[in-house]
Design an enzyme around this catalytic site. Structure first.
Site, short mmCIF file in Angstrom:
data_model
loop_
_atom_site.label_atom_id
_atom_site.label_comp_id
_atom_site.label_asym_id
_atom_site.label_seq_id
_atom_site.Cartn_x
_atom_site.Cartn_y
_atom_site.Cartn_z
N HIS A 199 0.84 -1.21 0.00
CA HIS A 199 0.00 0.00 0.00
C HIS A 199 0.87 1.26 0.00
CE1 HIS A 199 -3.56 2.38 1.69
NE2 HIS A 199 -2.55 3.15 2.04
N GLU A 200 1.83 1.31 0.90
CA GLU A 200 2.67 2.51 0.99
C GLU A 200 3.48 2.70 -0.29
OE1 GLU A 200 1.95 4.51 3.16
OE2 GLU A 200 0.92 3.20 4.57
N HIS A 223 1.46 4.35 -2.93
CA HIS A 223 1.49 5.82 -2.74
C HIS A 223 2.77 6.37 -3.37
CE1 HIS A 223 -1.98 6.39 -0.28
NE2 HIS A 223 -1.52 5.82 0.81
N HIS A 263 -5.50 7.36 -2.28
CA HIS A 263 -6.50 6.40 -1.80
C HIS A 263 -7.67 6.29 -2.79
CE1 HIS A 263 -4.84 7.05 2.48
NE2 HIS A 263 -4.41 5.90 1.97
ZN LIG Z 1 -2.47 5.17 2.54
#
Ligand SMILES: [Zn+2]
Length: 641
Positions: free
Chosen positions: A127-128, A131, A137
């Site tokens: 997830h990171e 980014h 998101h």
């Molecule tokens: Zn996040």
């Protein structure tokens, strides 16, 4: 909300003995998944590959191992790649700061990704990194109001900005639909002010149990990533075939045999593995009929020529042997004979039918460094064989096969009959070093509080190498995977958890006549709800794989940053290069706050209490009391157990 997705009830490790000793719930404060704002339009913020990285020594050893696992998931599914930092001007420095967070996009001057306390989970690192690769998101999309409802009056005061959406002149959906299953989607209770009352709900109620999943990338996450970075290929996927198409993925029938493999459509008598016989007019597999022909007759099914980049591969496939015991399925490779012709053959592995007629999974290690073909040879084993050998869902990746594979048949009936707190225990496996270990699965949970979860633990076993192994087995990483049996390996959303060892001990166990170590693992490995979604229980089999790897070489990994013209101060956790993208858009990093309770770092609806600058989570669920026990435990023992 009665049903709380797994993530909200805490996805991280709960070490059972802690629970046993203290008889209290310690699982309500989990990692701080700080919100940010889906794909950035600004192409100057996109990365060139491979991305240089530094694993700073502030990281937990488990986090270092998990970050490398996450890199491998990117390499399997996309053209994204990573390399150790060697003085480049832009890079990612993985650091243990407060919580889990990342900037969005390439800052061009080196940037931190924080893998803080309790963030050392593969899905969180994925997830990171999304980014960092330029994704916001999911619920930040311009069209999100068509798909989710934001309950503004339920959002903690001052946190409303976390639910901002971005217009389509700033972010792009890369022509993909809204994805409730995205690994980038908020969970329902994000930033809520009233326990158990959601701040975000799905327009299609079914997805309220899906949003916030942290198993692995969704199919749409992968599509977007590959569109943003124009990925035509992945790094480590060499070949896969579910035999659904007439070209059978370019596989060929070798002429030098006396029988053939036949592409067959699923039927009640012979169901395929891909679709488990559930669909009409689809669900194909390959079949070698062993009911006729002379004993020893064989059929070869051979791959196209493949070009490896690494030196080790894992061939994963499903097979079923319905004939008499003694039929054989042999895996071979054919390699370059030095003249450019793929000619030299080598036998790799032989599977002999044992009368068990279920679909089974196989993992076969190939160690090939030059162009090659792999092939399957079916052999009729006896004159009274009346069945066939079936193969389906082949995957060949340039990855290392798991040390342990445990296929548990009839899992639904085990769920119905196994009492809470009762484990199923695997045989003992060996890791590459020679340590022996086993897995325990608690179908209905390890304890009353989590009876709607499958719990999993790992223990060391006594083994034939004990006299020469190093004890205690320190700095080893245990990784357990509940396999999503999707035929497309890129779309598998398996549940993966890891922890590292710090101590070990073993006691004599009469039941196995062996020494067993203490069980360590997770009460909440996977919820029953998630287990029934996707393909975790295909053919009613739960498949678990596990590894026990030495991470000693990762204890010291940090390398100094070589100063360039820019500011490369990576140690203080402050934004290094606050490039303003637009005047009216919040900065492109995930919000951090000086107050450790803002945003609320507590999961499971835990209430955050600040004291001496540290956050403590107080549980509000049944049986949960003060969660600071977990903090206490980690402060005493470190995160590694
Ligand atoms: Zn996040």
């Amino acid at each position: 909300m009665d049903d709380i997705p797994e993530i909200n009830r805490g996805i991280l490790l709960l070490f059972f003995y802690v629970y046993q000793q203290h008889k209290t719930c310690i699982l309500c404060c989990q990692c701080v998944l700080q919100p940010s704002r889906n794909a950035i339009l600004d192409e100057t913020r996109r990365w060139k590959f491979p991305i240089p990285f530094i694993l700073t020594d502030s990281l937990e050893l488990n986090a270092k191992g998990v970050i490398l696992q996450a890199f491998e998931e990117y390499r399997l599914r996309s053209c994204v790649d990573f390399k150790p930092y060697e003085g480049e001007s832009t890079y990612i420095s993985f650091t243990k700061l407060s919580g889990c967070w990342s900037y969005v996009g390439d800052d061009k001057k080196g940037q931190n990704v924080s893998i803080g306390e309790r963030c050392d989970n593969k899905a969180i690192v994925e997830h990171e990194l999304l980014h960092a690769l330029g994704f916001y998101h999911e619920q930040s999309r311009a069209d999100r109001d068509d798909y989710v409802k934001i309950w503004w009056d339920q959002i903690e005061e001052g946190k409303e900005h976390n639910f901002n959406k971005y217009e389509d002149d700033f972010i792009t959906d890369l022509n993909t639909p809204y994805d409730y299953e995205s690994i980038m989607h908020y969970r329902p209770l994000s930033f809520n002010k009233n326990e158990s009352i959601p701040t975000i709900t799905a327009t299609i109620p079914f997805f309220n149990d899906v949003i916030g999943q942290r198993l692995d990338f969704s199919a749409v996450d992968i599509t977007r990533l590959n569109r943003m970075y124009d990925c035509a290929n992945t790094h480590t996927l060499l070949d896969q075939c579910s035999f659904e198409l007439n070209n059978i993925c370019g596989m060929i029938q070798n002429e030098d045999d006396n029988a053939d493999w036949v592409q067959m459509l699923s039927s009640p008598a012979d169901t395929d593995h891909t679709l488990s016989g559930r669909c009409r007019d689809s669900g194909y597999f390959m079949k070698f009929d062993t009911s006729s022909g002379v004993v020893g007759s064989s059929a070869l099914l051979e791959s196209r020529i493949l070009y490896p980049k690494r030196h080790e591969q894992c061939l994963n496939f499903f097979y079923k042997m319905t004939g008499a015991a003694g039929d054989k399925l042999v895996i071979w490779v054919r390699t370059d004979d030095g003249t450019g012709t793929v000619h030299n053959v080598k036998k790799i592995h032989t599977i002999t039918g044992d009368g068990d007629k279920a679909w089974k999974i196989a993992h076969v290690t190939l160690k090939v460094s030059e162009k090659f073909r792999y092939f399957f040879q079916g052999i009729r084993g006896s004159s009274n064989s009346s069945g066939a050998i079936l193969i389906d869902d082949i995957t060949l990746t340039e990855t290392i096969c798991p040390s342990a594979v445990w296929q548990i048949h009839n899992f639904t009936s085990l769920l119905a009959t196994t009492p809470n707190g009762t484990p199923l225990t695997s045989e003992c496996f060996y890791n590459p070093e020679g340590y022996s270990f086993g897995i325990s699965v608690y179908p209905n949970g390890r304890d009353d509080a989590y009876s709607d979860y499958v719990g999993m633990t790992m223990h060391l076993c006594s083994g034939e190498n004990d006299a020469v192994m190093e004890w205690p087995a320190m700095n080893r990483q245990v990784t357990i995977v509940a396999l999503d049996q999707d035929p497309d390996v890129k779309l598998r959303m398996s549940s993966t958890r890891s922890f590292t060892t710090a101590t070990s001990g073993a006691t004599w166990d009469d039941s196995c006549q062996c020494h067993r170590g203490t069980d360590f693992g997770w009460s909440t490995f996977i919820s029953h709800q998630h287990l029934r979604r996707r393909s975790f229980l295909k053919n009613d089999d739960l498949i678990i794989t596990a590894d026990f790897n030495d991470l000693t070489h990762l204890i010291k990994t940090e390398v100094p940053v070589i100063p360039t013209n820019g500011n490369n101060d990576i140690t203080d956790g402050k934004p290094m290069n606050m490039v303003k993208l637009r005047q009216d858009v919040p900065k492109h990093r995930e919000a951090r706050s000086a107050n450790p309770c803002h945003p609320n770092p507590c999961f499971n609806g835990g209430v955050c209490v600040e004291g001496k600058g540290k956050a403590t989570c107080r549980c509000v669920f049944v049986k949960c009391t003060v969660c600071s026990l977990l903090d206490y435990y980690f402060s005493k023992h470190g995160h590694n157990v």
